[in-house]
Scaffold this active site. Structure first.
Site, PDB file in Angstrom:
ATOM      1  N   GLY A  44       1.007  -7.674   7.663  1.00 27.58           N
ATOM      2  CA  GLY A  44       0.507  -6.369   8.070  1.00 27.58           C
ATOM      3  C   GLY A  44      -0.864  -6.109   7.492  1.00 27.58           C
ATOM      4  CE  LYS A  83      -8.178   5.039   3.319  1.00 24.30           C
ATOM      5  NZ  LYS A  83      -8.172   6.045   2.274  1.00 24.30           N
ATOM      6  CG  PHE A  84      -8.155  -0.073   0.252  1.00 23.20           C
ATOM      7  CD1 PHE A  84      -9.432   0.437   0.400  1.00 23.20           C
ATOM      8  CD2 PHE A  84      -7.132   0.788  -0.085  1.00 23.20           C
ATOM      9  CE1 PHE A  84      -9.696   1.779   0.198  1.00 23.20           C
ATOM     10  CE2 PHE A  84      -7.383   2.134  -0.297  1.00 23.20           C
ATOM     11  CZ  PHE A  84      -8.664   2.632  -0.148  1.00 23.20           C
ATOM     12  N   GLY A  85      -7.045  -3.878   3.030  1.00 25.79           N
ATOM     13  CA  GLY A  85      -6.975  -5.327   3.223  1.00 25.79           C
ATOM     14  C   GLY A  85      -5.708  -5.749   3.925  1.00 25.79           C
ATOM     15  CE1 TYR A 102       8.385 -10.879   4.141  1.00 22.30           C
ATOM     16  CE2 TYR A 102      10.040 -12.563   3.700  1.00 22.30           C
ATOM     17  CZ  TYR A 102       9.319 -11.805   4.592  1.00 22.30           C
ATOM     18  OH  TYR A 102       9.518 -11.962   5.926  1.00 22.30           O
ATOM     19  CG  ASP A 104       2.284   9.356  -1.421  1.00 30.01           C
ATOM     20  OD1 ASP A 104       2.557  10.299  -0.648  1.00 30.01           O
ATOM     21  OD2 ASP A 104       1.466   8.464  -1.138  1.00 30.01           O
ATOM     22  CG  ASP A 147       1.658   2.859  -1.885  1.00 28.13           C
ATOM     23  OD1 ASP A 147       1.139   3.055  -2.996  1.00 28.13           O
ATOM     24  OD2 ASP A 147       1.001   2.780  -0.837  1.00 28.13           O
TER      25      ASP A 147
HETATM   26  P1  AMP Z   1      -0.062  -1.808   2.828  1.00 29.45           P
HETATM   27  O1  AMP Z   1      -1.448  -2.264   2.578  1.00 29.45           O
HETATM   28  O2  AMP Z   1       0.767  -1.729   1.578  1.00 29.45           O
HETATM   29  O3  AMP Z   1      -0.008  -0.539   3.645  1.00 29.45           O
HETATM   30  O4  AMP Z   1       0.654  -2.947   3.713  1.00 29.45           O
HETATM   31  C1  AMP Z   1       0.300  -3.201   5.037  1.00 29.45           C
HETATM   32  C2  AMP Z   1       1.512  -3.668   5.811  1.00 29.45           C
HETATM   33  O5  AMP Z   1       1.960  -4.937   5.331  1.00 29.45           O
HETATM   34  C3  AMP Z   1       2.722  -2.757   5.657  1.00 29.45           C
HETATM   35  O6  AMP Z   1       2.688  -1.762   6.604  1.00 29.45           O
HETATM   36  C4  AMP Z   1       3.904  -3.725   5.852  1.00 29.45           C
HETATM   37  O7  AMP Z   1       4.178  -3.879   7.226  1.00 29.45           O
HETATM   38  C5  AMP Z   1       3.366  -5.020   5.322  1.00 29.45           C
HETATM   39  N1  AMP Z   1       3.808  -5.231   3.921  1.00 29.45           N
HETATM   40  C6  AMP Z   1       3.205  -4.775   2.808  1.00 29.45           C
HETATM   41  N2  AMP Z   1       3.861  -5.162   1.708  1.00 29.45           N
HETATM   42  C7  AMP Z   1       4.912  -5.899   2.131  1.00 29.45           C
HETATM   43  C8  AMP Z   1       6.004  -6.574   1.457  1.00 29.45           C
HETATM   44  N3  AMP Z   1       6.086  -6.548   0.135  1.00 29.45           N
HETATM   45  N4  AMP Z   1       6.914  -7.224   2.204  1.00 29.45           N
HETATM   46  C9  AMP Z   1       6.819  -7.222   3.551  1.00 29.45           C
HETATM   47  N5  AMP Z   1       5.837  -6.596   4.245  1.00 29.45           N
HETATM   48  C10 AMP Z   1       4.887  -5.936   3.554  1.00 29.45           C
END
Ligand code: AMP
Length: 296
Positions: free
Chosen positions: A40, A43-45, A112, A156, A174
């Site tokens: 996924g 916002k930052f990567g 994960y 949050d 988060d």
């Molecule tokens: P984030 O930058 O935390 O918003 O993550 C972006 C996207 O990556 C999320 O909306 C999830 O779909 C996926 N993602 C983030 N962290 C995980 C994780 N630990 N396990 C599985 N998918 C994740």
């Protein structure tokens, strides 16, 4: 890319392969991982599925660009997030195993969560059954009791910050707005729909802000929309401050669930139902899976 799963836990720091002493630790680098598909984008990567080469352990590798973090002035917030999340160990809190960085990027090594975002599940179903909602609420209450015991307030809690683990268990993912505190705080943070009255009005707040947000979440699980939703932000603020709580006739929700929500969404933060009492509430006792896992 196909990656084999390994159950062996990843160590917070890598032990130097040439040394038998666990004391001798060295930092992670990108070379320690095979990088797989994108999970996924935030916002930052990006977030990638990755396999730690030595243990075969699957992780989510979050890659953040330093320039973007600096531009958005969130470096301090990220430091706090890493510091807090890396010390928490709870089945309903996503592990942060460690981090490393290079010239341009910061990498977070995260547990994960194979079943992805709760938010997407909620969008798909529109709203959850009472069994599913109660199971999730109880597991989050347990995770928050653990956090509050360590003087960590999350601040949050919302569907976007929750991921689902391999067994269907919820994971708080988060900690960007969380804070380690012994004092009452004033900072305005979190997401509008989930903000409690004391944060909307910028008066002091404490760990009971998380009880409010859990009440909002419980409502959204059962009705598919947050309780104080309005077209304009200013109207959402007004509804929060008034605690303008209404239960629509559809979908049909039990009076026990409404009773629990009403005891959490209380303006006076000291009168909100404490989380350990929430676990004893009849709606939770009758509906939540004791294992904390909703199987569907
Ligand atoms: P984030 O930058 O935390 O918003 O993550 C972006 C996207 O990556 C999320 O909306 C999830 O779909 C996926 N993602 C983030 N962290 C995980 C994780 N630990 N396990 C599985 N998918 C994740």
């Amino acid at each position: 890319m196909a990656i084999a799963t390994e159950t062996q836990p990843l160590q917070q720091h890598k032990v130097n392969a040439s040394s038998a002493s666990p004391v001798e630790q060295r930092r992670w680098t990108l070379n320690d991982f095979d990088i797989g598909s994108s999970l996924g984008r935030g916002k930052f990567g990006h977030v990638y599925l990755a396999r730690e080469k030595t243990s075969n352990h699957l992780v989510a590798l979050k890659v953040l660009f330093k320039s973007q973090l600096q531009q958005s002035q969130v470096v301090h917030q990220l430091r706090r997030e890493v510091e807090i999340q890396s010390h928490l160990r709870h089945p309903h809190i996503l592990r942060l195993y460690g981090y490393f960085y290079d010239q341009f990027r910061v990498y977070l090594i995260l547990e994960y969560a194979p079943k992805g975002e709760l938010y997407k599940q909620l969008q798909k179903c529109k709203y959850f059954s009472e069994r599913r909602a109660a199971t999730y609420v109880a597991s989050l209450a347990r995770a928050l009791i653990y956090c509050h015991g360590k003087h960590v307030i999350h601040r949050d809690i919302k569907p976007e910050n929750l991921l689902i683990g391999a067994q269907g268990e919820l994971k708080i993912a988060d900690f960007g707005w969380s804070v380690h505190t012994f004092n009452r705080r004033r900072t305005m943070c979190g997401t509008l729909d989930y903000l409690p009255p004391e944060m909307v009005e910028s008066v002091e707040h404490d760990a009971s802000v998380d009880i409010w947000s859990l009440g909002v979440l419980c409502y959204e699980f059962l009705y598919g929309v947050p309780p104080f939703e309005a077209k304009e932000h200013v109207d959402t603020y007004k509804r929060i401050v008034k605690v303008d709580l209404k239960f629509p006739p559809k979908p049909i929700v039990s009076s026990a669930a409404k009773d629990l929500i009403s005891q959490m969404l209380v303006k006076d933060s000291s009168k909100r139902l404490p989380l350990h009492k929430l676990l004893e509430h009849p709606w939770i006792v009758q509906n939540a899976e004791p294992s904390g896992v909703y199987k569907g």
